[in-house]
Write an enzyme that holds these catalytic residues in place. Structure first.
Site, short mmCIF file in Angstrom:
data_model
loop_
_atom_site.label_atom_id
_atom_site.label_comp_id
_atom_site.label_asym_id
_atom_site.label_seq_id
_atom_site.Cartn_x
_atom_site.Cartn_y
_atom_site.Cartn_z
CD1 TRP A 125 60.20 120.30 53.08
CD2 TRP A 125 60.51 118.71 51.35
NE1 TRP A 125 60.58 119.35 53.41
CE2 TRP A 125 60.64 117.93 52.69
CE3 TRP A 125 61.22 117.48 50.59
CZ2 TRP A 125 60.69 117.36 52.61
CZ3 TRP A 125 60.75 116.78 51.20
CH2 TRP A 125 60.48 116.39 51.96
CD GLU A 171 60.36 108.19 56.36
OE1 GLU A 171 58.89 108.83 55.90
OE2 GLU A 171 60.83 108.78 57.22
CD GLU A 209 55.69 110.53 58.22
OE1 GLU A 209 57.04 110.38 57.51
OE2 GLU A 209 55.28 111.35 58.93
CG HIS A 212 59.32 112.72 55.26
ND1 HIS A 212 59.28 111.97 55.91
CD2 HIS A 212 59.46 113.05 54.77
CE1 HIS A 212 59.04 113.17 56.62
NE2 HIS A 212 58.57 114.42 55.36
CD GLU A 262 56.08 111.58 62.71
OE1 GLU A 262 57.23 111.48 62.69
OE2 GLU A 262 54.88 111.12 62.38
CB THR A 265 61.30 109.13 62.15
OG1 THR A 265 60.27 109.91 62.72
CG2 THR A 265 60.56 107.83 61.78
CG ASP A 294 58.61 117.70 56.85
OD1 ASP A 294 58.62 118.18 56.70
OD2 ASP A 294 57.88 116.82 55.74
CD GLU A 295 59.82 112.23 60.17
OE1 GLU A 295 58.50 111.86 60.34
OE2 GLU A 295 60.23 111.01 59.36
CG HIS A 298 54.89 114.75 61.44
ND1 HIS A 298 55.33 113.78 60.56
CD2 HIS A 298 54.26 115.95 60.56
CE1 HIS A 298 54.90 114.41 58.30
NE2 HIS A 298 54.77 115.66 59.27
#
Ligand SMILES: [Fe+2]
Ligand SMILES: [Fe+2]
Length: 431
Positions: A125, A171, A209, A212, A262, A265, A294-295, A298
């Site tokens: 995205w 971020e 990242e 974000h 990670e 977050t 996403d986090e 990771h």
């Protein structure tokens, strides 16, 4: 002089007769544009003054002397460093050099097991997918979408915005985190485009990242609820100050830190998503939720690296874990400053704790989960030092919870209101 500079400035313009600062078209009754025009006029004075003080490009370098008086009156280094007491005594390159070969030999493993946690760019995205489309037609497109966004944001309370801004600033200090990863011995991107799996990971991780901060920053800008200048200043300070996670250039410590962070977050963005939903802003909930996912990817990658280290080198890994936990995991934005509040990070964390976005219990939960994932309790064949480390970390989560309870009871202070420059100095009550 001013007129001359103005002439010079407009020399490159197609429309030299237009004063770019003064001649902005303002529709009658459009107060926002009028005040914008005034701000632009004020800024134009500054720009003109600055331009007037510029030296011509052919000035010899020897002539660019630093003003001795300014240097005496103003400590440049001090201006770019955080308050002293916030810094650790940093130890560097603590990993025994022979262990570098472990990371070199894991390059293929990382290709097959770590890079797989990345998403190809074409499948990712992008911030624009969640923001008003600036290319949409004027009447029912962009402006309408911005209006709707602002309507939804109206219902969201100030304390939530403080937490969202703090998350966004964290971020946006991404250059610091990429720098940190590239200080780690054996896995650093040594050229800036190194083909090792470790370097590919770090660059692709950074690129993921980056979305974000971009998304949150643009969203917050469009809400009109926050003081963007103050936020931008805080980001500039934070990147200037850096961070000190105590990684010692040691990838064992570094990857334990990133596993922890990670997850922290992911929790934090996940909880802001829930709160946004509660306040009726479903779009914002979607934004925070997609970042949290996403986090999580990771987190899975970093946790897997440490799992591998436990498999190959359990003794040193458990000692590293104990070492990192003794120092306590530092929050990446712990040096944040907005030019006003010397305790900005504590105040922001206080609001986050109060809203249940990220709490001391989450810290203990993360450690508990990592200990279980890495099966630390059941490690066998450790050295006496390794066993001591194992005992220490396994007993830590209940101790953290107990200490936190006691600290809360001891430091129970009367509620106070803290002004946050990010929301134009409006106060948030801390209980
Ligand atoms: Fe992030
Ligand atoms: Fe992250």
């Amino acid at each position: 002089m001013r007129m001359e500079v103005r002439k010079q400035l407009s020399g490159g313009s197609k429309f030299p007769e237009i004063d770019v600062f003064g001649d902005v078209y303002v529709r009658p009754g459009n107060e926002l544009a009028e005040s914008f025009q005034m701000t632009m006029r004020e800024k134009s004075q500054l720009v003109l003054q600055e331009s007037a003080s510029q030296l011509p490009p052919d000035t010899p370098l020897e002539d660019l002397k630093v003003d001795e008086k300014i240097n005496r009156d103003y400590s440049y280094k001090k201006a770019f460093m955080p308050r002293r007491e916030l810094l650790y005594q940093e130890i560097t390159h603590s990993m025994p050099p022979e262990k570098i070969s472990i990371f070199k030999s894991l390059d293929d493993w990382a290709k097959d097991n770590i890079l797989t946690h990345l998403k190809p760019v074409e499948k990712c995205w992008q911030p624009q997918d969640f923001l008003p489309d600036p290319a949409a037609s004027r009447d029912d497109g962009f402006h309408e979408q911005v209006k709707e966004l602002r309507e939804r944001a109206k219902e969201v309370p100030d304390d939530f915005f403080v937490v969202l801004v703090g998350n966004m600033i964290t971020e946006d200090a991404l250059p610091t985190y990429q720098t940190m990863l590239n200080t780690l011995d054996g896995v650093a991107d040594e050229t800036g485009s190194s083909p090792t799996s470790w370097a590919v990971w770090t660059r692709a991780w950074t690129a993921e990242e980056k979305r974000h901060g971009d998304l949150l920053n643009k969203y917050l800008y469009l809400t009109g609820r926050v003081d963007m200048s103050q936020i931008e200043k805080t980001i500039q300070y934070l990147i200037t100050f850096g961070m000190d996670p105590g990684g010692e250039n040691n990838p064992y410590l570094g990857f334990i830190f990133t596993s922890f962070q990670e997850r922290a977050t992911a929790i934090s963005h996940g909880n802001t998503a829930k709160l946004a939903k509660k306040h009726g802003d479903l779009k914002l909930a979607q934004i925070c939720g997609i970042i949290a996912s996403d986090e999580k990817r990771h987190e899975a990658a970093y946790t897997k690296i440490v799992t591998k280290l436990f498999e190959l080198d359990p003794d040193y890994t458990v000692i590293s874990l104990a070492h990192m936990m003794r120092k306590k995991i530092t929050m990446p934005a712990h040096l944040m400053y907005d030019g006003r509040d010397d305790h900005l990070f504590q105040h922001f964390s206080g609001v986050a704790q109060q809203l249940g976005v990220y709490t001391a219990n989450d810290y203990a939960d993360i450690l508990e989960l990592l200990l279980a994932t890495w099966k630390v309790q059941t490690l066998v064949g450790l050295s006496p030092e390794g066993r001591k480390a194992q005992e220490f970390v396994c007993g830590l989560p209940p101790r953290i919870r107990k200490l936190e309870e006691r600290a809360q009871a001891r430091t129970k202070q009367p509620p106070m209101s803290v002004p946050f420059s990010w929301i134009f100095g409006r106060q948030v009550r801390l209980l």
